[in-house]
Design a protein around this motif. Sequence first.
Motif, PDB file in Angstrom:
ATOM      1  N   ASP A  62      48.349 -15.778 -64.009  1.00 51.24           N
ATOM      2  CA  ASP A  62      48.146 -16.474 -62.659  1.00 51.24           C
ATOM      3  C   ASP A  62      47.031 -17.107 -62.457  1.00 51.24           C
ATOM      4  OD1 ASP A  62      46.891 -14.454 -60.604  1.00 51.24           O
ATOM      5  OD2 ASP A  62      47.559 -13.232 -62.370  1.00 51.24           O
ATOM      6  N   GLY A  65      47.529 -17.448 -57.560  1.00 50.10           N
ATOM      7  CA  GLY A  65      48.686 -16.614 -57.279  1.00 50.10           C
ATOM      8  C   GLY A  65      49.851 -17.339 -57.543  1.00 50.10           C
ATOM      9  N   GLU A 128      56.940 -10.705 -57.620  1.00 52.96           N
ATOM     10  CA  GLU A 128      55.450 -11.139 -57.521  1.00 52.96           C
ATOM     11  C   GLU A 128      54.639 -10.064 -57.104  1.00 52.96           C
ATOM     12  OE1 GLU A 128      55.299 -14.508 -55.130  1.00 52.96           O
ATOM     13  OE2 GLU A 128      55.876 -15.800 -56.528  1.00 52.96           O
ATOM     14  N   ARG A 129      55.353  -9.064 -56.165  1.00 51.64           N
ATOM     15  CA  ARG A 129      54.638  -7.805 -55.840  1.00 51.64           C
ATOM     16  C   ARG A 129      54.283  -7.033 -57.100  1.00 51.64           C
ATOM     17  NH1 ARG A 129      56.938  -8.459 -50.766  1.00 51.64           N
ATOM     18  NH2 ARG A 129      58.744  -7.358 -51.435  1.00 51.64           N
ATOM     19  N   TYR A 131      54.271  -7.698 -60.294  1.00 51.28           N
ATOM     20  CA  TYR A 131      53.560  -8.489 -61.118  1.00 51.28           C
ATOM     21  C   TYR A 131      52.095  -8.254 -60.568  1.00 51.28           C
ATOM     22  CZ  TYR A 131      50.564 -12.275 -63.198  1.00 51.28           C
ATOM     23  OH  TYR A 131      49.617 -13.054 -63.928  1.00 51.28           O
ATOM     24  N   PHE A 132      51.905  -8.186 -59.444  1.00 56.50           N
ATOM     25  CA  PHE A 132      50.314  -8.085 -58.756  1.00 56.50           C
ATOM     26  C   PHE A 132      49.884  -6.567 -58.831  1.00 56.50           C
ATOM     27  CE2 PHE A 132      50.985 -12.543 -57.345  1.00 56.50           C
ATOM     28  CZ  PHE A 132      49.819 -13.088 -58.082  1.00 56.50           C
ATOM     29  N   ARG A 133      50.764  -5.805 -58.606  1.00 57.84           N
ATOM     30  CA  ARG A 133      50.658  -4.359 -58.480  1.00 57.84           C
ATOM     31  C   ARG A 133      50.279  -3.977 -60.178  1.00 57.84           C
ATOM     32  NH1 ARG A 133      55.383  -1.430 -58.152  1.00 57.84           N
ATOM     33  NH2 ARG A 133      55.852  -2.368 -56.224  1.00 57.84           N
ATOM     34  N   LYS A 135      49.021  -5.874 -62.219  1.00 55.98           N
ATOM     35  CA  LYS A 135      47.871  -6.552 -62.346  1.00 55.98           C
ATOM     36  C   LYS A 135      46.418  -5.736 -62.072  1.00 55.98           C
ATOM     37  CE  LYS A 135      45.197 -10.910 -62.007  1.00 55.98           C
ATOM     38  NZ  LYS A 135      45.046 -12.059 -61.797  1.00 55.98           N
TER      39      LYS A 135
END
Length: 144
Positions: A62, A65, A128-129, A131-133, A135
């Motif tokens: 990413d 974002g 997306e949540r 994915y970012f969690r 990450k």
Amino acid sequence: MKVRCVHNTGEALRAYEGKELSKDELGKFGATGHTEFGVTIGKEYVVMGMLMGEGVLDYLIDDGGNISAYPYPLFEVVDSNLPPNWFFKSYKNTDDSYPYQEAVWGYHELVFDDTHYEKLVEGDEEAERIYFRRKIELEKKLAE
């Protein structure tokens, strides 16, 4: 795994095509010579997954974002360690859901939820949540 962007145009991918293409022709990386990718030259990225389809490897990253998979020749590997919590799945040529997908490496949901990647590229908030969690979890491990 970390990579550094060294190219961000379809023109840079021409050397990896295996045959000469005009600037307007779509190549195996899904880009023309005019294509500009949304990555920043010189910037390092944490690779969240790798997808292989039709013999082409993409890195899931990413930038600002925006989550997407980008062709590997746009990057150089700066840290080749694979996370201990990554998984792998290979697809058969007969898989109707993903006829061009050959393999995927990455966090659990990316590998085992057949709709996760599709939801990511469509901008699904829950995907997306996740994915970012994942990450954040990976960045903590990399910092140790």
